[in-house]
Scaffold this motif. Structure first.
Motif, PDB file in Angstrom:
ATOM      1  N   PRO A 167      40.713  23.869  39.136  1.00 39.04           N
ATOM      2  CA  PRO A 167      40.068  22.655  38.628  1.00 39.04           C
ATOM      3  C   PRO A 167      39.482  22.876  37.240  1.00 39.04           C
ATOM      4  CG  PRO A 167      39.281  23.234  40.839  1.00 39.04           C
ATOM      5  CD  PRO A 167      40.046  24.405  40.330  1.00 39.04           C
ATOM      6  N   ASP A 168      39.293  21.774  36.530  1.00 46.86           N
ATOM      7  CA  ASP A 168      38.638  21.849  35.227  1.00 46.86           C
ATOM      8  C   ASP A 168      37.168  22.223  35.386  1.00 46.86           C
ATOM      9  OD1 ASP A 168      40.981  21.077  33.941  1.00 46.86           O
ATOM     10  OD2 ASP A 168      40.482  18.942  34.067  1.00 46.86           O
ATOM     11  N   LEU A 169      36.591  22.790  34.332  1.00 50.93           N
ATOM     12  CA  LEU A 169      35.165  23.084  34.313  1.00 50.93           C
ATOM     13  C   LEU A 169      34.416  21.829  33.872  1.00 50.93           C
ATOM     14  CD1 LEU A 169      36.534  25.991  34.013  1.00 50.93           C
ATOM     15  CD2 LEU A 169      34.304  26.688  33.128  1.00 50.93           C
ATOM     16  N   ILE A 170      33.388  21.466  34.605  1.00 46.14           N
ATOM     17  CA  ILE A 170      32.614  20.258  34.341  1.00 46.14           C
ATOM     18  C   ILE A 170      31.214  20.639  33.880  1.00 46.14           C
ATOM     19  CG2 ILE A 170      31.768  18.080  35.287  1.00 46.14           C
ATOM     20  CD1 ILE A 170      34.801  18.298  35.230  1.00 46.14           C
ATOM     21  N   GLN A 171      30.755  19.980  32.824  1.00 44.32           N
ATOM     22  CA  GLN A 171      29.382  20.155  32.362  1.00 44.32           C
ATOM     23  C   GLN A 171      28.587  18.910  32.719  1.00 44.32           C
ATOM     24  OE1 GLN A 171      28.811  20.366  28.134  1.00 44.32           O
ATOM     25  NE2 GLN A 171      26.617  20.696  28.298  1.00 44.32           N
ATOM     26  N   SER A 172      27.362  19.115  33.201  1.00 44.24           N
ATOM     27  CA  SER A 172      26.490  18.006  33.579  1.00 44.24           C
ATOM     28  C   SER A 172      25.239  18.041  32.704  1.00 44.24           C
ATOM     29  CB  SER A 172      26.114  18.125  35.068  1.00 44.24           C
ATOM     30  OG  SER A 172      25.347  17.032  35.480  1.00 44.24           O
ATOM     31  N   PRO A 173      25.265  17.371  31.521  1.00 44.43           N
ATOM     32  CA  PRO A 173      24.115  17.435  30.602  1.00 44.43           C
ATOM     33  C   PRO A 173      22.840  16.815  31.165  1.00 44.43           C
ATOM     34  CG  PRO A 173      26.099  16.702  29.461  1.00 44.43           C
ATOM     35  CD  PRO A 173      26.395  16.654  30.924  1.00 44.43           C
ATOM     36  N   GLY A 174      22.973  15.720  31.945  1.00 44.90           N
ATOM     37  CA  GLY A 174      21.796  15.109  32.557  1.00 44.90           C
ATOM     38  C   GLY A 174      20.937  14.345  31.573  1.00 44.90           C
ATOM     39  N   VAL A 175      19.622  14.374  31.789  1.00 44.72           N
ATOM     40  CA  VAL A 175      18.657  13.601  31.003  1.00 44.72           C
ATOM     41  C   VAL A 175      17.779  14.553  30.191  1.00 44.72           C
ATOM     42  CG1 VAL A 175      16.745  11.956  31.077  1.00 44.72           C
ATOM     43  CG2 VAL A 175      18.626  11.758  32.719  1.00 44.72           C
TER      44      VAL A 175
ATOM     45  N   VAL B 196       9.069   9.008  21.408  1.00 45.29           N
ATOM     46  CA  VAL B 196       9.624   9.620  22.611  1.00 45.29           C
ATOM     47  C   VAL B 196      11.088   9.213  22.687  1.00 45.29           C
ATOM     48  CG1 VAL B 196       9.574   9.734  25.123  1.00 45.29           C
ATOM     49  CG2 VAL B 196       7.428   9.619  23.840  1.00 45.29           C
ATOM     50  N   LEU B 197      11.983  10.183  22.825  1.00 42.17           N
ATOM     51  CA  LEU B 197      13.416   9.913  22.885  1.00 42.17           C
ATOM     52  C   LEU B 197      13.971  10.414  24.208  1.00 42.17           C
ATOM     53  CD1 LEU B 197      16.049   8.973  21.504  1.00 42.17           C
ATOM     54  CD2 LEU B 197      16.284  11.286  20.574  1.00 42.17           C
ATOM     55  N   VAL B 198      14.586   9.499  24.956  1.00 40.15           N
ATOM     56  CA  VAL B 198      15.224   9.832  26.229  1.00 40.15           C
ATOM     57  C   VAL B 198      16.732   9.700  26.055  1.00 40.15           C
ATOM     58  CG1 VAL B 198      15.396   9.306  28.685  1.00 40.15           C
ATOM     59  CG2 VAL B 198      13.226   8.953  27.489  1.00 40.15           C
ATOM     60  N   THR B 199      17.478  10.760  26.349  1.00 45.16           N
ATOM     61  CA  THR B 199      18.926  10.778  26.158  1.00 45.16           C
ATOM     62  C   THR B 199      19.617  11.112  27.470  1.00 45.16           C
ATOM     63  OG1 THR B 199      18.677  11.539  23.863  1.00 45.16           O
ATOM     64  CG2 THR B 199      20.834  11.825  24.881  1.00 45.16           C
ATOM     65  N   TYR B 200      20.598  10.290  27.820  1.00 45.00           N
ATOM     66  CA  TYR B 200      21.403  10.563  29.010  1.00 45.00           C
ATOM     67  C   TYR B 200      22.865  10.714  28.599  1.00 45.00           C
ATOM     68  CZ  TYR B 200      24.278   9.823  33.129  1.00 45.00           C
ATOM     69  OH  TYR B 200      25.234   9.959  34.094  1.00 45.00           O
ATOM     70  N   VAL B 201      23.503  11.771  29.079  1.00 44.00           N
ATOM     71  CA  VAL B 201      24.926  12.007  28.837  1.00 44.00           C
ATOM     72  C   VAL B 201      25.576  12.298  30.187  1.00 44.00           C
ATOM     73  CG1 VAL B 201      26.646  13.428  27.666  1.00 44.00           C
ATOM     74  CG2 VAL B 201      24.467  12.936  26.535  1.00 44.00           C
ATOM     75  N   GLY B 202      26.619  11.544  30.513  1.00 43.59           N
ATOM     76  CA  GLY B 202      27.304  11.726  31.793  1.00 43.59           C
ATOM     77  C   GLY B 202      28.123  13.006  31.853  1.00 43.59           C
ATOM     78  N   ASP B 203      28.577  13.346  33.027  1.00 46.13           N
ATOM     79  CA  ASP B 203      29.401  14.548  33.211  1.00 46.13           C
ATOM     80  C   ASP B 203      30.643  14.491  32.325  1.00 46.13           C
ATOM     81  OD1 ASP B 203      27.553  15.190  35.070  1.00 46.13           O
ATOM     82  OD2 ASP B 203      28.896  15.131  36.803  1.00 46.13           O
ATOM     83  N   ARG B 204      31.085  15.663  31.878  1.00 43.45           N
ATOM     84  CA  ARG B 204      32.271  15.741  31.022  1.00 43.45           C
ATOM     85  C   ARG B 204      32.988  17.065  31.264  1.00 43.45           C
ATOM     86  NH1 ARG B 204      28.457  15.843  25.653  1.00 43.45           N
ATOM     87  NH2 ARG B 204      27.508  17.898  25.948  1.00 43.45           N
ATOM     88  N   ILE B 205      34.253  17.102  30.905  1.00 41.33           N
ATOM     89  CA  ILE B 205      35.036  18.326  31.036  1.00 41.33           C
ATOM     90  C   ILE B 205      34.670  19.253  29.877  1.00 41.33           C
ATOM     91  CG2 ILE B 205      37.361  19.311  31.039  1.00 41.33           C
ATOM     92  CD1 ILE B 205      38.348  16.626  32.157  1.00 41.33           C
ATOM     93  N   SER B 206      34.143  20.428  30.203  1.00 39.93           N
ATOM     94  CA  SER B 206      33.783  21.371  29.138  1.00 39.93           C
ATOM     95  C   SER B 206      34.957  22.243  28.741  1.00 39.93           C
ATOM     96  CB  SER B 206      32.607  22.246  29.588  1.00 39.93           C
ATOM     97  OG  SER B 206      32.920  22.937  30.789  1.00 39.93           O
ATOM     98  N   ALA B 207      35.869  22.488  29.668  1.00 41.95           N
ATOM     99  CA  ALA B 207      37.080  23.260  29.366  1.00 41.95           C
ATOM    100  C   ALA B 207      38.088  23.036  30.483  1.00 41.95           C
ATOM    101  CB  ALA B 207      36.772  24.755  29.221  1.00 41.95           C
ATOM    102  N   ARG B 208      39.365  23.099  30.143  1.00 44.63           N
ATOM    103  CA  ARG B 208      40.412  22.997  31.162  1.00 44.63           C
ATOM    104  C   ARG B 208      40.468  24.294  31.963  1.00 44.63           C
ATOM    105  NH1 ARG B 208      41.660  17.644  31.589  1.00 44.63           N
ATOM    106  NH2 ARG B 208      41.774  16.740  29.508  1.00 44.63           N
TER     107      ARG B 208
END
Length: 225
Positions: free
Chosen positions: A156-164, A138-150
């Motif tokens: 404002p910049d576009l923000i991507q929220s990958p989550g868990v 079982v693999l659990v991956t968390y990635v914090g919010d990041r700018i997907s494009a200016r």
């Protein structure tokens, strides 16, 4: 520190000076809005990482659990990035048709690198059974919010929220007519995480791209000749 076979604790730190990093930007030309790229003047990136991998012997001496060796793995990375823009810096966006524009109109000084999350973590848990020739993880991956494009100039910049994300894999080897067959099962995005890309201004939020990624399940059979 490698304290046993395939078991370890590692610590690392990094620092990078980046010259002209590539940044995704939103370009507007008449009625057409598209994503393209520019080179920001420069940036720096630094952070630290810790990783731990540990095996545990079978939990019971008899029964189904007696032949299974358990695995726990953890990885965490902290990254801090800053784009550096000065008053005289220039960029060459698609909207300018090759002409130079002020970099500060497209990239904010001190903002994070496009695509760079501050926090990333993975937790892996599973077992290996040499006697039954099987393995499950079982693999659990968390990635914090990041700018997907200016964002476009003034937006404002576009923000991507990958989550868990939670994934599961299972492999088992069986013998059929003196031939080993490896059976595989993969289940991805078990929590049903959605894709979200948005812009924020004050207390307002506008979703630029949002959809259900769904869950996936795949089964495989392989062998070697």
């Amino acid at each position: 520190w490698y304290f046993d076979t395939d078991q370890f604790v590692t610590l690392g730190a990094f620092y990078k000076d980046l010259d002209k990093p590539v940044e995704a930007v939103v370009n507007e030309s008449g009625a057409t809005v598209q994503q393209t790229y520019i080179n920001a003047p420069k940036a720096r990136l630094y952070g630290a990482e810790i990783e731990v991998k540990k095996y545990f012997e079978p939990l019971m001496e008899t029964g189904w659990l007696a032949t299974k060796r358990w695995l726990v793995g953890v990885n965490y990375t902290y990254s801090k990035s800053e784009v550096q823009v000065e008053a005289g810096d220039l960029v060459y966006p698609l909207a300018g048709g090759g002409a130079s524009r002020r970099a500060i109109d497209y990239v904010k000084d001190g903002s994070a690198l496009q695509g760079q999350s501050e926090h990333m973590a993975n937790v892996q848990f599973g077992f290996e059974d040499d006697q039954a020739q099987s393995q499950a993880t079982v693999l659990v991956t968390y990635v914090g919010d990041r700018i997907s494009a200016r964002g476009r100039p003034g937006q404002p910049d576009l923000i991507q929220s990958p989550g868990v994300m939670v994934d599961f894999t299972y492999r088992k080897t069986v013998t059929v007519r003196d031939r080993d067959l490896q059976l595989g099962l993969k289940a991805r995005n078990l929590l049903g995480e959605d894709y979200e890309e948005f812009q924020e201004l004050g207390t307002g939020k506008v979703y630029a791209n949002q959809y259900d990624m769904g869950r996936s399940l795949s089964v495989s059979v392989s062998t070697k000749f």
